[in-house]
Design a protein around this motif. Structure first.
Motif, PDB file in Angstrom:
ATOM      1  N   ILE A  99       0.846  -1.197   0.000  1.00 55.00           N
ATOM      2  CA  ILE A  99       0.000   0.000   0.000  1.00 55.00           C
ATOM      3  C   ILE A  99       0.886   1.253   0.000  1.00 55.00           C
ATOM      4  CG2 ILE A  99      -1.679   1.318   1.357  1.00 55.00           C
ATOM      5  CD1 ILE A  99      -2.816  -1.489   2.219  1.00 55.00           C
ATOM      6  N   HIS A 112       3.777   1.488  -1.298  1.00 60.18           N
ATOM      7  CA  HIS A 112       4.301   1.612  -2.666  1.00 60.18           C
ATOM      8  C   HIS A 112       3.295   2.367  -3.536  1.00 60.18           C
ATOM      9  CE1 HIS A 112       5.952   0.440  -6.612  1.00 60.18           C
ATOM     10  NE2 HIS A 112       4.680   0.225  -6.926  1.00 60.18           N
ATOM     11  N   GLU A 113       2.028   2.024  -3.420  1.00 56.98           N
ATOM     12  CA  GLU A 113       1.006   2.703  -4.233  1.00 56.98           C
ATOM     13  C   GLU A 113       0.891   4.179  -3.843  1.00 56.98           C
ATOM     14  OE1 GLU A 113       0.019   1.303  -6.900  1.00 56.98           O
ATOM     15  OE2 GLU A 113       0.907  -0.606  -6.310  1.00 56.98           O
ATOM     16  N   HIS A 119       3.479   6.283  -5.543  1.00 57.57           N
ATOM     17  CA  HIS A 119       3.242   6.799  -6.896  1.00 57.57           C
ATOM     18  C   HIS A 119       2.704   8.229  -6.838  1.00 57.57           C
ATOM     19  CE1 HIS A 119       4.275   3.364  -9.294  1.00 57.57           C
ATOM     20  NE2 HIS A 119       3.486   2.571  -8.587  1.00 57.57           N
ATOM     21  N   HIS A 120       2.082   8.599  -5.733  1.00 60.05           N
ATOM     22  CA  HIS A 120       1.542   9.950  -5.558  1.00 60.05           C
ATOM     23  C   HIS A 120       2.527  10.883  -4.863  1.00 60.05           C
ATOM     24  CE1 HIS A 120      -2.603   8.897  -6.727  1.00 60.05           C
ATOM     25  NE2 HIS A 120      -2.290   7.725  -6.225  1.00 60.05           N
ATOM     26  N   GLU A 142       8.228   3.539 -10.807  1.00 60.37           N
ATOM     27  CA  GLU A 142       8.208   2.376  -9.902  1.00 60.37           C
ATOM     28  C   GLU A 142       9.307   2.431  -8.853  1.00 60.37           C
ATOM     29  OE1 GLU A 142       5.712   0.461  -9.741  1.00 60.37           O
ATOM     30  OE2 GLU A 142       4.774   0.934 -11.663  1.00 60.37           O
ATOM     31  N   ALA A 180       8.552   4.979  -6.248  1.00 58.81           N
ATOM     32  CA  ALA A 180       7.487   4.507  -5.363  1.00 58.81           C
ATOM     33  C   ALA A 180       8.035   3.497  -4.357  1.00 58.81           C
ATOM     34  CB  ALA A 180       6.343   3.909  -6.173  1.00 58.81           C
ATOM     35  N   SER A 227       8.239   4.049  -0.354  1.00 57.57           N
ATOM     36  CA  SER A 227       7.393   3.146   0.429  1.00 57.57           C
ATOM     37  C   SER A 227       7.940   2.847   1.819  1.00 57.57           C
ATOM     38  CB  SER A 227       7.135   1.839  -0.333  1.00 57.57           C
ATOM     39  OG  SER A 227       8.322   1.101  -0.481  1.00 57.57           O
TER      40      SER A 227
END
Length: 158
Positions: free
Chosen positions: A15, A17-18, A21-22, A42, A45, A49
């Protein structure tokens, strides 16, 4: 999430990691015209993370019961011994190792199994925006947990 090796910590890292991306910063994925978008690449991110997310939320989560092999646990202990937060470092790297191995299981492409005592030796000519190798992802998680620079296996500054 349904992978049997997924732990609460590795799910939290996924989560994070996702979220990375922001909030991961440069480098960004380009749009159709080659201009930066809002989405961090990637590797960015992955790097975010742990350093930007997991280390902040780990203290609010129960300590995990899942363990790696005795050899990997010893490597985690050794790697995180000088960290300012060794327990969080160990949890983050344990989760990073699980994520890297999950990627390897799904997309092995004849690459070696990612290992805590290994390092990616293939260096790209330019920054990779897509997924790097599983070993490179583990190297990125390790660098982030130890407050080191982004690894050259995916990040090639101009």
């Amino acid at each position: 999430m349904r992978e049997p090796t997924t732990t609460p910590d590795s799910l939290a890292l996924m989560i994070c990691h996702e979220v990375g991306h922001h909030k991961g910063g440069k480098p960004y994925f380009p749009d159709g015209d080659g201009k930066d978008t809002w989405a961090s690449a990637e590797g960015a991110a992955d790097y975010y993370s742990i350093r930007g997310c997991f280390t902040r939320i780990a203290s609010m989560m129960k300590t995990p019961t899942a363990r790696l092999s005795e050899r990997d646990e010893a490597l985690l202990e050794q790697t995180c011994a000088n960290s300012t937060k060794p327990t969080v470092c160990r949890r983050a790297l344990q989760s990073g190792a699980l994520m890297a191995r999950l990627q390897w299981n799904v997309f092995s492409n004849n690459q070696p199994v990612p290992a805590l005592d290994a390092e990616e030796t293939n260096l790209p000519p330019a920054t990779l925006l897509g997924y790097p190798s599983p070993q490179c992802r583990l190297d990125t998680f390790r660098a982030s947990a130890l407050l080191q620079e982004r690894p050259a296996c995916w990040y090639r500054p101009l």
